[in-house]
Design an enzyme around this catalytic site. Structure first.
Site, short mmCIF file in Angstrom:
data_model
loop_
_atom_site.label_atom_id
_atom_site.label_comp_id
_atom_site.label_asym_id
_atom_site.label_seq_id
_atom_site.Cartn_x
_atom_site.Cartn_y
_atom_site.Cartn_z
N GLY A 15 31.26 49.32 43.56
CA GLY A 15 30.81 50.36 42.65
C GLY A 15 29.78 51.27 43.32
O GLY A 15 29.45 51.10 44.49
N GLY A 17 25.93 53.42 42.71
CA GLY A 17 24.71 53.53 41.91
C GLY A 17 24.01 54.83 42.22
O GLY A 17 24.57 55.72 42.85
N MET A 19 21.64 55.40 44.25
CA MET A 19 21.25 55.61 45.65
C MET A 19 22.38 55.41 46.65
O MET A 19 22.25 55.80 47.80
CB MET A 19 20.08 54.68 46.01
CG MET A 19 18.79 55.05 45.33
SD MET A 19 17.37 54.11 45.96
CE MET A 19 17.65 52.52 45.18
N VAL A 22 28.22 50.25 46.78
CA VAL A 22 28.13 48.81 46.92
C VAL A 22 29.51 48.25 47.27
O VAL A 22 30.51 48.61 46.64
CB VAL A 22 27.62 48.13 45.63
CG1 VAL A 22 27.52 46.62 45.82
CG2 VAL A 22 26.27 48.70 45.22
N LYS A 37 24.78 46.98 49.84
CA LYS A 37 24.49 48.29 49.27
C LYS A 37 24.17 49.24 50.42
O LYS A 37 23.29 48.96 51.24
CB LYS A 37 23.31 48.20 48.30
CG LYS A 37 22.98 49.52 47.62
CD LYS A 37 21.76 49.42 46.71
CE LYS A 37 22.08 48.71 45.42
NZ LYS A 37 20.96 48.83 44.43
N ASP A 126 14.25 49.12 34.79
CA ASP A 126 15.60 49.59 34.50
C ASP A 126 16.49 48.45 34.01
O ASP A 126 17.64 48.32 34.41
CB ASP A 126 16.21 50.25 35.74
CG ASP A 126 17.42 51.13 35.40
OD1 ASP A 126 17.52 51.58 34.24
OD2 ASP A 126 18.26 51.37 36.29
#
Length: 281
Positions: A15, A17, A19, A22, A37, A126
């Site tokens: 996926g 994110g 930044m 991943v 990541k 978060d």
């Protein structure tokens, strides 16, 4: 996909994110499957380094581990524990709300992780259904420490720039303030979503969401799930309290889950204070 980075072979995209991307990866020497990541936005390098620094210092059964952090040929890489299973958000989208028993189990595990973080002066900032995975045997794991910070660490956010996911943010975060109590508000949002399948503070615009959050204006969860216990509704109420000082702490949540009768006691003052939060100018 067979790209290799310092002995890690990328096997599958997982996926993206805020930044970077991943990937699932495999390290032949250690026979370990990991998540890697990769930073895609160079301007976020300092925040990426902060994520590695914060998460690498943690050892808790309900927090994903950091194995390694390095820069390879200009590519910033964070090697994490790979957790097989859906996020809570994905689970709800596919299966609908969790049972009350399952939701309480997850809540207790994440409250334990938060109590551990808060005791070390760390605020996650978060916490949300998309940042928690459900692994084997219903074991919850808290992910993504990109916005986490030590209480005494320098701010990495420009003045006036909001951080976090709006629908899970506590009222004070819209003014640039965050504390352990902010994480506990997000814990209340998480419980509401797990039990109803809906966000307590939905809205068509950012300003509408913000207004509802800052007044603590949400639909009673029993109207969406009539089978909810009074204890669950009371727990949500005590977490989604506008005043940070009046919110339950993570430790108090764990205690309430162990002794639900504490939540059943008559509370005359709570509803009055909630009403005042909603009507005060």
């Amino acid at each position: 996909m067979n790209q290799s980075i310092r002995g890690y072979t990328l096997t599958q995209w997982v996926g993206a994110g805020g930044m970077g991307e991943v990937y699932q990866a495999f390290h032949a020497d250690t026979q370990r499957t990991v998540a890697i990541k990769l930073l895609s936005r160079v301007e976020q390098a300092e925040r990426f380094r902060n994520e590695a620094s914060v998460q690498a210092s943690l050892r808790h059964p309900h927090i994903a581990l950091v194995y390694e952090f390095f820069v390879e040929k200009g590519l910033w890489c964070l090697v994490l524990e790979y957790i097989e299973g859906p996020t809570i958000e994905q689970f709800i989208q596919k299966n609908g709300p969790l049972t009350e028993e399952s939701a309480w189990k997850v809540l207790g595990q994440i409250a334990s992780a938060l109590e551990y973080l808060h005791s070390r002066g760390i605020v996650h900032r978060d916490l949300k259904a998309g940042n928690i995975k459900i692994a084997r045997h219903g074991k919850a794991k808290l992910l993504d420490f990109g916005l986490a910070r030590f209480a005494n660490s320098p701010k990495l956010t420009h003045q006036g720039y909001l951080i976090g996911t709006a629908s899970s943010m506590a009222p004070e975060q819209f003014s640039g303030q965050s504390s352990p109590a902010s994480d506990c508000w997000a814990l209340g949002v998480l419980l509401y979503e797990m039990l109803t399948g809906q966000s307590p503070f939905g809205g068509s615009t950012h300003s509408e969401i913000s207004r509802r959050i800052q007044r603590g204006d949400y639909l009673a969860p029993r109207k969406l799930n009539p089978n909810l216990s009074k204890a669950s509704e009371r727990l949500i109420d005590k977490l989604l309290t506008v005043s940070p000082e009046r919110r339950l702490t993570a430790k108090q949540v764990m205690e309430a889950l162990r002794h639900p009768a504490l939540l059943e006691a008559t509370d005359w003052l709570g509803p009055v204070l909630k009403w005042w939060d909603r009507v005060k100018p």
